[in-house]
Every structure is written in structure tokens, then in C-alpha cells.
Design a protein around this motif. Structure first.
Motif, PDB file in Angstrom:
ATOM      1  N   MET A 106       5.641 -32.312 -19.647  1.00 54.24           N
ATOM      2  CA  MET A 106       5.895 -33.657 -20.174  1.00 54.24           C
ATOM      3  C   MET A 106       4.697 -34.585 -19.951  1.00 54.24           C
ATOM      4  O   MET A 106       4.356 -35.391 -20.815  1.00 54.24           O
ATOM      5  N   ALA A 153       5.778 -38.391 -20.282  1.00 57.49           N
ATOM      6  CA  ALA A 153       6.307 -38.865 -19.001  1.00 57.49           C
ATOM      7  C   ALA A 153       5.861 -40.302 -18.742  1.00 57.49           C
ATOM      8  O   ALA A 153       4.696 -40.642 -18.926  1.00 57.49           O
ATOM      9  N   VAL A 173      11.192 -39.237 -18.816  1.00 55.40           N
ATOM     10  CA  VAL A 173      10.549 -38.978 -20.112  1.00 55.40           C
ATOM     11  C   VAL A 173      10.960 -40.037 -21.118  1.00 55.40           C
ATOM     12  O   VAL A 173      12.121 -40.427 -21.206  1.00 55.40           O
TER      13      VAL A 173
END
Length: 83
Positions: free
Chosen positions: A22, A28, A81
Motif C-alpha cells: 500500500m 497508505a 489506506v
């Protein structure tokens, strides 16, 4: 408390492999690292976060981080996320 952010997040990637992915994809927004996690796992993650300008928040334990993520086991790393 920082655990609340993890609990309230709609999308959380749990574990070093998922969180790393991510971060690399630029999805993220914040990464939570357990203080009692193996440094060999977390140091790479923290360095990647610095490189990608992702906020790192340290939390007290893997057990509490896992609980905040809604899993029965401890978690060394969890990434919040973006949707």
C-alpha cells in the motif's frame, strides 16, 4: 488515542507485506508500528514511510494493534489506506 484512528478507518492493510504494498502504491496515509514488533520487520517499513512521506505512528503493543484492527492475533504493522 492513536488506536481509534485504526478502528475508525474503513480500509486497513494489516501486516508488513500488505502495508508495504500500500505504501509503494502511494495509497497508505498513515502507518502504525507496534513498539514490541521485531525491528528487522519494522525498520524497513519505517524507512519506506520516510522515503514516501507517509506518517508513522508508534503504538504500545502488537496485541493492542491487532485488537484495534479487529483480529484475534497481534499485528506488527497496519496501514490506513485511502479509499
Amino acid at each position: 488515542m492513536s488506536y481509534d484512528k485504526v478502528k475508525q478507518a474503513k480500509n486497513v492493510s494489516i501486516g508488513t507485506k500488505k502495508a508495504t504494498r500500500m505504501i509503494e502504491l502511494g495509497l497508505a496515509t498513515e502507518v502504525f508500528v507496534a513498539k514490541d514488533a521485531d525491528p528487522r520487520l519494522t525498520i524497513r517499513m519505517v524507512n519506506l514511510c520516510k522515503k514516501k512521506d507517509v506518517q508513522v505512528t508508534y503504538v504500545d503493543s502488537m496485541k493492542l494493534l491487532g485488537k484495534a484492527c479487529g483480529i484475534e492475533v497481534g499485528a506488527a504493522v497496519a496501514a490506513v489506506v485511502n479509499e
